[in-house]
Design a protein around this motif. Sequence first.
Motif, PDB file in Angstrom:
ATOM      1  N   UNK A   1       0.786  -1.230   0.000  1.00 52.48           N
ATOM      2  CA  UNK A   1       0.000   0.000   0.000  1.00 52.48           C
ATOM      3  C   UNK A   1       0.814   1.274   0.000  1.00 52.48           C
ATOM      4  N   UNK A   2       2.096   1.181  -0.376  1.00 51.83           N
ATOM      5  CA  UNK A   2       2.956   2.372  -0.396  1.00 51.83           C
ATOM      6  C   UNK A   2       2.398   3.435  -1.340  1.00 51.83           C
TER       7      UNK A   2
ATOM      8  N   UNK B   1      -1.016   3.545   7.049  1.00 53.91           N
ATOM      9  CA  UNK B   1      -0.344   2.291   7.365  1.00 53.91           C
ATOM     10  C   UNK B   1      -0.866   1.660   8.639  1.00 53.91           C
ATOM     11  N   UNK B   2      -1.355   2.490   9.562  1.00 58.14           N
ATOM     12  CA  UNK B   2      -1.875   1.981  10.838  1.00 58.14           C
ATOM     13  C   UNK B   2      -3.078   1.057  10.633  1.00 58.14           C
TER      14      UNK B   2
ATOM     15  N   UNK C   1      -5.456  -4.130  11.689  1.00 59.98           N
ATOM     16  CA  UNK C   1      -6.259  -5.277  11.264  1.00 59.98           C
ATOM     17  C   UNK C   1      -5.441  -6.564  11.275  1.00 59.98           C
ATOM     18  N   UNK C   2      -4.162  -6.442  10.913  1.00 63.59           N
ATOM     19  CA  UNK C   2      -3.268  -7.602  10.954  1.00 63.59           C
ATOM     20  C   UNK C   2      -3.046  -8.048  12.399  1.00 63.59           C
ATOM     21  N   UNK C   3      -2.767  -7.094  13.278  1.00 59.87           N
ATOM     22  CA  UNK C   3      -2.450  -7.430  14.664  1.00 59.87           C
ATOM     23  C   UNK C   3      -3.678  -7.914  15.437  1.00 59.87           C
ATOM     24  N   UNK C   4      -4.808  -7.267  15.214  1.00 61.67           N
ATOM     25  CA  UNK C   4      -6.003  -7.569  16.019  1.00 61.67           C
ATOM     26  C   UNK C   4      -6.809  -8.739  15.470  1.00 61.67           C
TER      27      UNK C   4
ATOM     28  N   UNK D   1      -3.819  -3.596   2.197  1.00 57.14           N
ATOM     29  CA  UNK D   1      -3.045  -2.482   1.637  1.00 57.14           C
ATOM     30  C   UNK D   1      -3.371  -2.253   0.161  1.00 57.14           C
ATOM     31  N   UNK D   2      -3.634  -3.322  -0.578  1.00 56.58           N
ATOM     32  CA  UNK D   2      -4.033  -3.147  -1.984  1.00 56.58           C
ATOM     33  C   UNK D   2      -5.352  -2.383  -2.063  1.00 56.58           C
TER      34      UNK D   2
END
Length: 348
Positions: A81-82, A123-124, A129-132, A141-142
């Motif tokens: 997602x950059x 980015x957060x 979502x990844x962490x939780x 990110x896409x």
Amino acid sequence: MSENRLTNILVPVFAVILGIIAGAIVMIVSGYDPIAGYSALLYGAFGDRYYIGETIRQVTPYILAGLAVAFAFRTGLFNIGVEGQLIVGWLAAVWVGVAFELPKVIHLPLAIFAAAAAGALWGFIPGFLKARFRVHEVIVTIMMNYIALYVSNEIIRSVLSDQGFKSEKIHPTASLRSEFLQSLTDYSTLHYGIIISLIAAVVMWFLLEKTTTGYELRAVGFNQHASHYAGMNVNRNIILSMVISGAFAGIAGAMEGLGTFENVSVKAGFTGVGFDGIAVALLGGNSAFGIILAAILFGALKVGALEMPSAADVPTELVDIVIALIIFFVASSYLIRLVLTRLKKEGK
């Protein structure tokens, strides 16, 4: 120098050489002169002071986009997602540059900080979502790229632009441009952003290699379960990694908004810088110094390609083919490593 480190250096070098050779073959098959094509490309990138200035200007966002991708990758995450983080950073930087009138010593840092904060926020979300919820960051990110593109376009149309497609020019106090650098390079669009990008590379290297936080981030990326049993906060480190990665991307957007263009306009599509950052990080081996070298190569290819149609009658699309081939050979690094290993054995 250890054999493994030497191999890590040789693999991208061989990938570039093979990409250039394969590109020459494509030119010959297509009926073009590869010598004339590559000569025009070199001249268009480094032929005079103006072209050198344009090349360095193009290198600037590539370094930061590459750092954004590499930072996440070094910590076990894939930040695709950059591009979106760059777009929201660009928007935030120009918004601050247009909305406020402040002394330069306050205005310019504030605009860059706003870009970093916007990229970090973008980015957060996938990091949280990844962490939780263990939602894969690649998918999120896409999708966030498209949200960034269309939300930014709507804000530009409805808030920042009277013309409907482009914001006002930022105030001079928020600009990265320099009369000195422009006169030095025959009034190219070179700006002080290159210094910021080099500082960012040093920051990434120092953070990952010389700090406890960096050690934890790399440990979590290497093995989350072992890091958890060692007492590290895995979820916090996942979010922190994506936030820092997004901040780098947001600053890359600030380089475009405050330096290259000094405004923000409605985009028909993605800028491509964020996606090229993936290739820059891959070719640079996800190391700060390697990314700088890879960004120089990609910047030279992109800027130099503009000279190819007029000087050698070679379409610029062939440079995209060369870049794609370089990426292919880097991605096929296992085969290059295998060849290098066999050559070493035969040499002994």
